[in-house]
Design an enzyme around this catalytic site. Structure first.
Site, PDB file in Angstrom:
ATOM      1  N   LYS A 268       7.745 -30.455  69.084  1.00 19.58           N
ATOM      2  CA  LYS A 268       9.129 -30.297  68.630  1.00 19.58           C
ATOM      3  C   LYS A 268      10.051 -30.269  69.851  1.00 19.58           C
ATOM      4  O   LYS A 268       9.924 -29.415  70.708  1.00 19.58           O
ATOM      5  CB  LYS A 268       9.281 -28.990  67.841  1.00 19.58           C
ATOM      6  CG  LYS A 268       8.632 -29.070  66.476  1.00 19.58           C
ATOM      7  CD  LYS A 268       8.995 -27.898  65.613  1.00 19.58           C
ATOM      8  CE  LYS A 268       8.314 -27.999  64.258  1.00 19.58           C
ATOM      9  NZ  LYS A 268       8.795 -29.130  63.439  1.00 19.58           N
ATOM     10  N   ARG A 344       1.356 -29.909  55.292  1.00 18.41           N
ATOM     11  CA  ARG A 344       0.746 -30.597  54.145  1.00 18.41           C
ATOM     12  C   ARG A 344      -0.764 -30.755  54.328  1.00 18.41           C
ATOM     13  O   ARG A 344      -1.497 -30.834  53.348  1.00 18.41           O
ATOM     14  CB  ARG A 344       1.445 -31.952  53.933  1.00 18.41           C
ATOM     15  CG  ARG A 344       1.347 -32.896  55.084  1.00 18.41           C
ATOM     16  CD  ARG A 344       2.344 -34.055  55.009  1.00 18.41           C
ATOM     17  NE  ARG A 344       3.706 -33.655  55.387  1.00 18.41           N
ATOM     18  CZ  ARG A 344       4.733 -34.488  55.420  1.00 18.41           C
ATOM     19  NH1 ARG A 344       4.561 -35.752  55.066  1.00 18.41           N
ATOM     20  NH2 ARG A 344       5.921 -34.071  55.789  1.00 18.41           N
TER      21      ARG A 344
END
Ligand code: BES
Ligand code: MG
Ligand code: ZN
Length: 494
Positions: A268, A344
């Site tokens: 990130k 996920r």
């Protein structure tokens, strides 16, 4: 702080501070009553201060000779916009205004405009949740003083029964806020498992914690891939609430439990707010908060499984490479084309595990996508499900809780974006519609016969600004919605 309702009226109530909620354009009658009670005129002051009872307007008076020491007038806006959230907002404002006042606080709102139970619950929750302050990490916590007793006055009848739901629910919300607020060097995957164990032990829930090797035995290759770049071991957490008497329905609640999400090799950077990614376990916090509340509320007829695949998404020499192909516990292979779409992957194995328990319904909560924040902002979570009844029930539960939610489409054609050249599926689709492809990815791991809903709480898990009932910081989003939903479901089994 103890909250109760009383049939005492404005004329008979006695206490330390009194709060009156006023409706715009309908001040006269209430003000007359009030002036009679305190023996002084208020109309001049109101005119001077241009107080019209518009939503959010607030005016305090110190009374030297009256029957109480402090009087606070709060505007509730026009009567046709008078919804429960207005009461929550007014209550939160008042809570902050009475900070530092001990004694007995009276609240007189236009109860007749609402269902009594709903109004009492909303106000009692707001009283408690809006004064939440996390002082665990201070050397010397500064004390706050609040009224010891709060009386909701002018009640047509005693409505104290509903208050019994408030304490367990707020305990659940506060637990969720503390879990989310805890920094990642404190709340590790193992610590999250310990907290779950503690809840289970204190509240008689069944608990099972799987370690890395047990997860490997179950073939949870997607979950373990995410955790393999961290020095901290993953933990798979499973709590069970079993009702007294017959089980009529079985639910599974799954929470994303990334105690930190660095992004992995797709690190990130820039505006991605890596320092906030301790909140990436907000789904699991909501699930554990709900578990705690449910264990105390003991709804009839419903067995509930609380499931969390907890780990960190970090980087070292063993971390996943962007491009790795892994196998989930249902045998499906996944090309990890972006290591930052890790939630996920953990949820895939959690969903397969949940389906093996054969529940009637599964709901997962996850801080899953930045795309959902872009779509719906900080106050509204995204809801995906193909079950219209489940969508309606969750939407109603959220509306009753004053938590924002909005149904989003599971656009089948977008599955195209998840096609992999080599594996059965890849974990990341195109940027456009990113929260939808994330939901479509999850759907691949849910058995078709089981009704399933996914709630993306990436925006709602945290607030930078004080939002009244949600002070700045972790919101505990989802606990009240889930508790409402479960309690309502269980009514039919009483
Ligand atoms: N935990 C993040 C989602 C997130 C982002 C939550 C911002 C709250 C605020 C998630 O794991 C993530 O990184 N998602 C990526 C997915 C992308 C790589 C497809 C995202 O949203 O950028
Ligand atoms: Mg990520
Ligand atoms: Zn994440």
């Amino acid at each position: 702080m103890k909250v109760s309702t009383t049939t005492d009226t404005l004329q008979s109530w006695e206490g330390t501070s009194l709060i009156i909620g006023l409706i715009e354009g309908a001040l006269e009658q209430k003000l007359n009553q009030l002036e009679r009670r305190i023996g002084e005129s208020l109309s001049e002051s109101l005119k001077n201060k241009a107080f019209n009872a518009k939503s959010g307007e607030i005016l305090s008076f110190q009374l030297f000779h009256g029957p109480f020491k402090k009087l606070i007038l709060i505007g509730l806006g026009e009567s046709n916009n008078l919804v429960l959230n207005e009461l929550r907002k007014a209550t939160s404002a008042v809570t902050k205004e009475t900070l530092g006042n001990n004694g007995v606080l009276g609240i007189d709102f236009p109860w007749e405009c609402f269902d009594s139970n709903a109004a009492v619950k909303a106000v009692a929750e707001a009283l408690r949740l809006s004064r939440f302050k996390d002082l665990r990490f201070r050397k010397t916590p500064e004390p706050s003083i609040f009224p010891e007793n709060v009386e909701l006055i002018n009640f047509p009848e005693s409505t104290n029964q509903i208050l019994q739901e408030v304490h367990p629910t707020c305990e659940g919300v506060e637990l969720a806020r503390e879990l989310v607020g805890a920094p990642p060097n404190f709340l590790t995957p193992n610590e999250l498992a310990n907290q779950a164990k503690k809840i289970a032990e204190n509240h008689s829930l069944e608990v099972k914690i799987l370690d890395k090797s047990e997860c490997a035995e179950k073939g949870m290759g997607a979950f373990l891939a995410v955790s393999q770049g961290s020095d901290l071991a993953p933990r798979f957490i499973h709590l069970v609430y079993k009702p007294k008497g017959a089980v009529k329905q079985r639910l599974a609640l799954i929470g994303k439990g990334l105690t930190f999400d660095s992004g992995g090799y797709n690190l990130k950077v820039g505006a991605a707010q890596i320092d906030m990614m301790k909140f990436d376990m907000g789904g699991s916090a909501a699930v554990l908060g709900t578990a705690r509340a449910i264990a105390e509320l003991k709804p009839a007829g419903i067995e509930i499984h609380f499931i969390i695949a907890a780990c960190e998404n970090m980087i070292n020499g063993s971390a996943v490479h962007p491009g790795d192909i892994v196998k989930a516990s249902n045998g499906k292979t996944i090309e990890i084309n972006n290591t930052d779409a890790e939630g996920r992957l953990t949820l895939a194995d959690a969903l397969v595990y949940a389906c093996e328990l054969k529940p009637d319904k599964i709901v997962d909560l996850a801080t899953l996508t930045g795309a959902c924040v872009i779509a719906l902002g900080e106050e509204i979570a995204g809801l995906w499900t193909e079950d219209d009844q489940l969508a309606d029930d969750l939407t109603t539960a959220a509306a009753d809780a004053g938590e924002g939610i909005w149904r989003m489409p599971l656009q089948d054609s977008y599955k195209e974006g998840l096609k992999s050249l080599l594996a059965d599926i890849k974990n990341t689709g195109p940027r456009a519609g990113g929260s939808i492809t994330a939901a479509l990815f999850l759907k691949e791991f849910v058995e078709e016969s089981i009704s399933w809903a996914h709630i993306d709480i990436a925006g709602t898990v945290w607030t930078e600004k004080d939002k009244g009932l949600n002070p700045a910081g972790a919101t505990g989003y989802g606990v009240r919605t889930l508790v409402n939903w479960i309690l309502k479901l269980s009514l039919q089994f009483k």
